[in-house]
Design a protein around this motif. Structure first.
Motif, PDB file in Angstrom:
ATOM      1  N   ILE A  12       0.856  -1.184   0.000  1.00  0.00           N
ATOM      2  CA  ILE A  12       0.000   0.000   0.000  1.00  0.00           C
ATOM      3  C   ILE A  12       0.894   1.236   0.000  1.00  0.00           C
ATOM      4  CG2 ILE A  12      -1.715   1.315   1.293  1.00  0.00           C
ATOM      5  CD1 ILE A  12      -2.718  -1.319   2.435  1.00  0.00           C
ATOM      6  N   GLU A  70       0.777   5.016   0.677  1.00  0.00           N
ATOM      7  CA  GLU A  70      -0.057   6.066   1.271  1.00  0.00           C
ATOM      8  C   GLU A  70       0.108   7.365   0.497  1.00  0.00           C
ATOM      9  OE1 GLU A  70      -2.142   5.477   3.479  1.00  0.00           O
ATOM     10  OE2 GLU A  70      -1.480   3.541   4.260  1.00  0.00           O
ATOM     11  N   PRO A  71      -0.966   8.136   0.331  1.00  0.00           N
ATOM     12  CA  PRO A  71      -0.838   9.443  -0.329  1.00  0.00           C
ATOM     13  C   PRO A  71       0.063  10.369   0.480  1.00  0.00           C
ATOM     14  CG  PRO A  71      -2.998   9.184   0.692  1.00  0.00           C
ATOM     15  CD  PRO A  71      -2.330   7.841   0.758  1.00  0.00           C
ATOM     16  N   ALA A  88      -5.656   5.110  -0.116  1.00  0.00           N
ATOM     17  CA  ALA A  88      -4.309   4.634  -0.411  1.00  0.00           C
ATOM     18  C   ALA A  88      -4.283   3.951  -1.776  1.00  0.00           C
ATOM     19  CB  ALA A  88      -3.855   3.663   0.664  1.00  0.00           C
ATOM     20  N   ASN A  89      -3.144   3.984  -2.438  1.00  0.00           N
ATOM     21  CA  ASN A  89      -2.960   3.323  -3.723  1.00  0.00           C
ATOM     22  C   ASN A  89      -2.251   1.994  -3.492  1.00  0.00           C
ATOM     23  OD1 ASN A  89      -2.929   2.935  -6.495  1.00  0.00           O
ATOM     24  ND2 ASN A  89      -0.899   3.858  -6.702  1.00  0.00           N
ATOM     25  N   GLU A 119      -0.081  -1.136  -5.039  1.00  0.00           N
ATOM     26  CA  GLU A 119       0.772  -1.477  -6.166  1.00  0.00           C
ATOM     27  C   GLU A 119       1.249  -2.914  -6.059  1.00  0.00           C
ATOM     28  OE1 GLU A 119       4.690  -0.089  -6.587  1.00  0.00           O
ATOM     29  OE2 GLU A 119       5.245  -0.428  -4.509  1.00  0.00           O
ATOM     30  N   SER A 177       5.610   3.076  -8.153  1.00  0.00           N
ATOM     31  CA  SER A 177       4.227   2.662  -8.378  1.00  0.00           C
ATOM     32  C   SER A 177       3.903   2.713  -9.868  1.00  0.00           C
ATOM     33  CB  SER A 177       3.282   3.570  -7.595  1.00  0.00           C
ATOM     34  OG  SER A 177       1.947   3.185  -7.792  1.00  0.00           O
ATOM     35  N   THR A 207       0.118  -1.201 -11.328  1.00  0.00           N
ATOM     36  CA  THR A 207      -1.053  -1.094 -10.462  1.00  0.00           C
ATOM     37  C   THR A 207      -2.277  -1.661 -11.188  1.00  0.00           C
ATOM     38  OG1 THR A 207      -1.578   1.103 -11.306  1.00  0.00           O
ATOM     39  CG2 THR A 207      -0.093   0.979  -9.407  1.00  0.00           C
ATOM     40  N   GLY A 218      -4.577   0.025 -12.396  1.00  0.00           N
ATOM     41  CA  GLY A 218      -4.796   0.869 -13.570  1.00  0.00           C
ATOM     42  C   GLY A 218      -3.968   0.430 -14.767  1.00  0.00           C
ATOM     43  N   ALA A 260     -10.443  -3.713  -7.874  1.00  0.00           N
ATOM     44  CA  ALA A 260     -10.438  -2.598  -8.823  1.00  0.00           C
ATOM     45  C   ALA A 260     -10.537  -3.100 -10.261  1.00  0.00           C
ATOM     46  CB  ALA A 260      -9.170  -1.762  -8.636  1.00  0.00           C
TER      47      ALA A 260
END
Length: 407
Positions: A172, A174-175, A182-183, A185, A194, A197, A199, A229
């Motif tokens: 994870i 963190e922003p 959180a993003n 990866e 990152s 992901t 995306g 996701a």
């Protein structure tokens, strides 16, 4: 006479040795894909082109006294296949950050490829393994994945099922401002950039033909977030991910992932239902803290719906709009769904037995030569007894069969 060219609909390349049946006569295509059939009196004929590993195609052709030479070309589509793209990262040479050494995703990706190729030999098409070194940069490794996938995709056909597999670390991010979601990866380098992901994986998968069925298997920490996701953004997808109560995955003593090891055990036993596999992994590997999370449409590894017989080797295929199949009955009953013995074609006769037949509804056997139109050749009450089927298939070189359980 009737002549023409037989080609692969995907690549446009000629198909050698294809059979063209025109009325009572047949001819083979030559080394350049061309065929020619003479001695046809003026009439309208049914012309069928067929070849090994291709879906047969039927058209009509008319000859007349004023048009003695007719051209009829055929572009054949390949039978649906299972294609594998495996990414595995080797972390054994990583010394910093600490705690990241040991995972051998490269071994995982190779092992899974070998077992899929063996256990699903009748439907296996192509396989690509991308072994990565975590001491190289994320940018370098992502470039390798992208170039390898682009090459892999050129041999993917419209109805194929794709297994996209990844074994590595995950985490994870963190922003930076400390707020917001959180993003997550999947790490492909010890620089932990990152770049790989949900995306970027989704964009990669969406580059495939829309009709391909995607099965994503993630053996990484926090892969449940990636799976969730992907399930909401990619069409025709199902994701099997390694998750646990604390959001991490586990590795065996040799650095291979427990999810992958358990998954291989399942397909070695002949189990290809993702729901069943996920449940089995939950029960059998639970003591190690690894759980199987399933997201998406819960697709089967072997395409459900129909059975293709090419010679003596059955293959599974799902036609558009077809929901019934041999292993997951559409009838809601307490009893287990029906199971098939090994279907076979012997001396031009198709034979199959269904066991564990539901006590309600009906069982229909249908046959096709083109996967578009279907002829019902048997319809029996689902009376809770074994059902035996036997009928001639001598009129076509390749036949397609499907079994439906209907209310």
């Amino acid at each position: 006479s009737v002549s023409g060219h037989i080609t692969d609909s995907h690549s446009g390349l000629p198909i050698t040795g294809a059979t063209v049946q025109i009325g009572p006569l047949s001819v083979l295509s030559d080394a350049n894909g061309y065929y020619s059939q003479s001695n046809l009196p003026p009439a309208t004929y049914t012309a069928t082109a067929s070849a090994n590993n291709y879906v047969s195609l039927t058209n009509t052709v008319t000859t007349s006294s004023s048009q003695k030479n007719v051209t009829k070309n055929f572009a054949l589509s390949t039978l649906p296949k299972l294609d594998y793209f495996g990414v595995g990262v080797n972390w054994q040479n990583v010394t910093s950050p600490s705690g990241l050494s040991g995972v051998r995703g490269d071994i995982d990706a190779t092992n899974l490829y070998n077992h899929l190729k063996t256990d699903l030999s009748s439907v296996f098409g192509q396989g690509t393994i991308v072994p990565l070194d975590a001491t190289l940069s994320s940018a370098n490794n992502l470039s390798t994945i992208t170039s390898q996938f682009n090459q892999f995709a050129t041999s993917v056909y419209t109805n194929d099922t794709i297994i996209f597999y990844v074994s590595s670390h995950g985490g994870i991010i963190e922003p930076q401002d400390g707020y917001g979601p959180a993003n997550i990866e999947i790490a492909i380098s010890d620089d932990l950039a990152s770049v790989f992901t949900a995306g970027s994986i989704g964009t990669t998968l969406e580059s495939l033909p829309k009709s391909t069925r995607k099965i994503v298997i993630l053996d990484t920490c926090h892969s449940g977030g990636v799976g969730e996701a992907l399930a909401s953004s990619v069409q025709n997808i199902s994701i099997l991910a390694a998750c646990s109560a604390i959001g991490t995955t586990e590795a065996a003593a040799d650095g291979t992932g427990l999810l992958t090891d358990a998954f291989i055990d399942e397909i070695d036993l002949g189990i290809f239902d993702l729901s069943r596999i996920a449940n089995d992994i939950d029960f059998n590997v639970n003591d190690y803290g690894t759980f199987a999370a399933l997201y998406g449409q819960y697709l089967k590894l072997k395409d459900s719906g129909s059975v293709i017989f090419t010679g003596l080797q059955p293959q599974h295929w799902e036609s558009s709009g077809f929901t019934g199949n041999l292993t997951n009955s559409v009838v809601s009953v307490v009893q287990l769904p029906p199971k098939e013995t090994k279907p076979k074609v012997t001396n031009g006769v198709f034979q199959m037995t269904l066991t564990n037949v539901p006590s309600s509804g009906a069982v229909a056997i249908e046959v096709s030569t083109n996967l578009n139109s279907w002829l019902q050749v048997a319809f029996s009450p689902a009376a809770g007894t074994n059902l035996n089927y036997s009928f001639s298939v001598t009129n076509a070189p390749y036949q397609f069969f499907r079994t439906k359980v209907v209310p």
